[in-house]
Design a protein around this motif. Structure first.
Motif, PDB file in Angstrom:
ATOM      1  N   LYS A  83       0.845  -1.211   0.000  1.00  0.00           N
ATOM      2  CA  LYS A  83       0.000   0.000   0.000  1.00  0.00           C
ATOM      3  C   LYS A  83       0.879   1.261   0.000  1.00  0.00           C
ATOM      4  CE  LYS A  83      -3.392   2.200   3.037  1.00  0.00           C
ATOM      5  NZ  LYS A  83      -2.541   2.929   3.977  1.00  0.00           N
ATOM      6  N   GLY A  86       2.765   1.639  -3.220  1.00  0.00           N
ATOM      7  CA  GLY A  86       1.827   2.009  -4.284  1.00  0.00           C
ATOM      8  C   GLY A  86       1.687   3.514  -4.476  1.00  0.00           C
ATOM      9  N   LYS A  87       2.202   4.285  -3.534  1.00  0.00           N
ATOM     10  CA  LYS A  87       2.145   5.756  -3.654  1.00  0.00           C
ATOM     11  C   LYS A  87       3.242   6.277  -4.570  1.00  0.00           C
ATOM     12  CE  LYS A  87       0.246   6.259   0.961  1.00  0.00           C
ATOM     13  NZ  LYS A  87       0.194   7.085   2.142  1.00  0.00           N
ATOM     14  N   PRO A 111      -3.198  -1.024 -13.500  1.00  0.00           N
ATOM     15  CA  PRO A 111      -4.463  -0.589 -12.870  1.00  0.00           C
ATOM     16  C   PRO A 111      -5.527  -1.694 -12.857  1.00  0.00           C
ATOM     17  CG  PRO A 111      -3.637   1.117 -14.332  1.00  0.00           C
ATOM     18  CD  PRO A 111      -2.766  -0.084 -14.556  1.00  0.00           C
ATOM     19  N   VAL A 114      -3.591  -4.768 -10.459  1.00  0.00           N
ATOM     20  CA  VAL A 114      -3.211  -4.388  -9.092  1.00  0.00           C
ATOM     21  C   VAL A 114      -4.325  -3.604  -8.390  1.00  0.00           C
ATOM     22  CG1 VAL A 114      -1.492  -3.183  -7.682  1.00  0.00           C
ATOM     23  CG2 VAL A 114      -0.779  -4.347  -9.774  1.00  0.00           C
ATOM     24  N   LYS A 115      -4.888  -2.641  -9.107  1.00  0.00           N
ATOM     25  CA  LYS A 115      -5.916  -1.792  -8.479  1.00  0.00           C
ATOM     26  C   LYS A 115      -7.331  -2.308  -8.700  1.00  0.00           C
ATOM     27  CE  LYS A 115      -3.834   2.688  -7.786  1.00  0.00           C
ATOM     28  NZ  LYS A 115      -3.975   4.129  -7.999  1.00  0.00           N
ATOM     29  N   LYS A 116      -7.425  -3.378  -9.498  1.00  0.00           N
ATOM     30  CA  LYS A 116      -8.749  -3.983  -9.787  1.00  0.00           C
ATOM     31  C   LYS A 116      -9.740  -2.959 -10.362  1.00  0.00           C
ATOM     32  CE  LYS A 116      -7.802  -8.020  -7.583  1.00  0.00           C
ATOM     33  NZ  LYS A 116      -6.357  -8.049  -7.802  1.00  0.00           N
ATOM     34  N   MET A 117      -9.202  -2.048 -11.175  1.00  0.00           N
ATOM     35  CA  MET A 117     -10.057  -1.041 -11.801  1.00  0.00           C
ATOM     36  C   MET A 117     -10.775  -1.657 -13.000  1.00  0.00           C
ATOM     37  SD  MET A 117      -7.589   2.321 -11.593  1.00  0.00           S
ATOM     38  CE  MET A 117      -8.761   3.527 -12.231  1.00  0.00           C
ATOM     39  N   MET A 162      -0.860   4.572 -12.618  1.00  0.00           N
ATOM     40  CA  MET A 162      -1.189   4.097 -11.261  1.00  0.00           C
ATOM     41  C   MET A 162      -1.483   5.258 -10.314  1.00  0.00           C
ATOM     42  SD  MET A 162      -1.269   0.815 -11.173  1.00  0.00           S
ATOM     43  CE  MET A 162      -0.881   0.159  -9.547  1.00  0.00           C
TER      44      MET A 162
END
Length: 250
Positions: A83, A86-87, A111, A114-117, A162
């Motif tokens: 987390k 991820g920034k 995206p 990893v981000k499940k977008m 991201m």
């Protein structure tokens, strides 16, 4: 919202018996562009890799936006570390694009996975980012059909997809021909103008001098001198820095 984006305190890193980072402390504020310069083997790239846990530290603490990734050499758990990391977006010397995917697919991959977008959610963002780096018309092309400079701009767009708060660049132009270097530096310059917080390990002294808000000179695993570009280039105090500048600004 924290103004301190990155804080490294007394960071140490060893490779076997070799101490590559010796007691490094530095701070990065929101919107700052920090250029890290210095001779090869001084620990610059290792410092960057420690920030996003590509390398683990042997001593010290690293906090990203006031959240500790590692405190006194003890790391937070994997989920928390992911987390925090991820920034940050990272751009390497080698472009590391997926050769079997088109330019657009390269941007969508992280995206989505990893981000499940949702695809329809990230698609307009990805297309906008390609336009931003001047490659909108290349979205359906495979990376092997692009020049090195174009590939590196795709790599920058991919990191931006991201939506990071901080961008890390590890000598992003070192494997490019001089004429291709300019187009990548222009993209980075535009990011700086948009107040993107950036740490750039670079051999490009012009970029460090004109774009950076702060320059850090590293040699022998320590920060030898840091300050504004005017201070470091115009009035260097450290003897190692003076010799380094003399050798490259001949």
């Amino acid at each position: 919202m924290s103004e301190t984006m990155v804080k490294m305190e007394n960071v140490q890193k060893n490779f076997g018996d070799l101490q590559v980072l010796k007691d490094i402390s530095l701070e990065l504020k929101r919107g700052e562009v920090v250029a890290i310069i210095g001779p090869s083997g001084s620990g610059k790239s290792t410092l960057l890799r420690c920030l996003n846990r590509l390398e683990t530290v042997d001593g010290g603490s690293i906090a990203i936006e006031d959240e500790y990734l590692v405190k006194d050499a003890k790391y937070v758990d994997d989920a928390q570390a992911r987390k925090i990391c991820g920034k940050m977006g990272m751009v390497f010397q080698q472009f590391n694009l997926f050769p079997h995917m088109t330019v657009l697919e390269n941007l969508l991959e992280a995206p989505l996975i990893v981000k499940k977008m949702k695809r329809q959610e990230i698609l307009p963002v990805a297309e906008e980012l390609l336009a931003k780096v001047g490659l909108a018309e290349k979205k359906d092309v495979y990376p092997t059909r692009l020049s090195g400079g174009q590939q590196q701009r795709v790599a920058i767009a991919r990191a931006l997809a991201m939506n990071p708060d901080i961008m890390l660049f590890d000598e992003p132009t070192s494997s490019l021909d001089p004429e291709l270097t300019g187009e990548v530096l222009k993209t980075m310059r535009n990011l700086a103008e948009e107040n993107m917080t950036m740490i750039v390990v670079t051999h490009e002294m012009g970029f460090a001098r004109e774009v950076a808000t702060k320059v850090i000179f590293m040699a022998d695993g320590i920060v030898q001198e840091q300050g504004t570009p005017e201070e470091l280039f115009g009035n260097p105090k450290n003897e190692r820095l003076k010799a380094f500048l003399k050798s490259i600004l001949r």
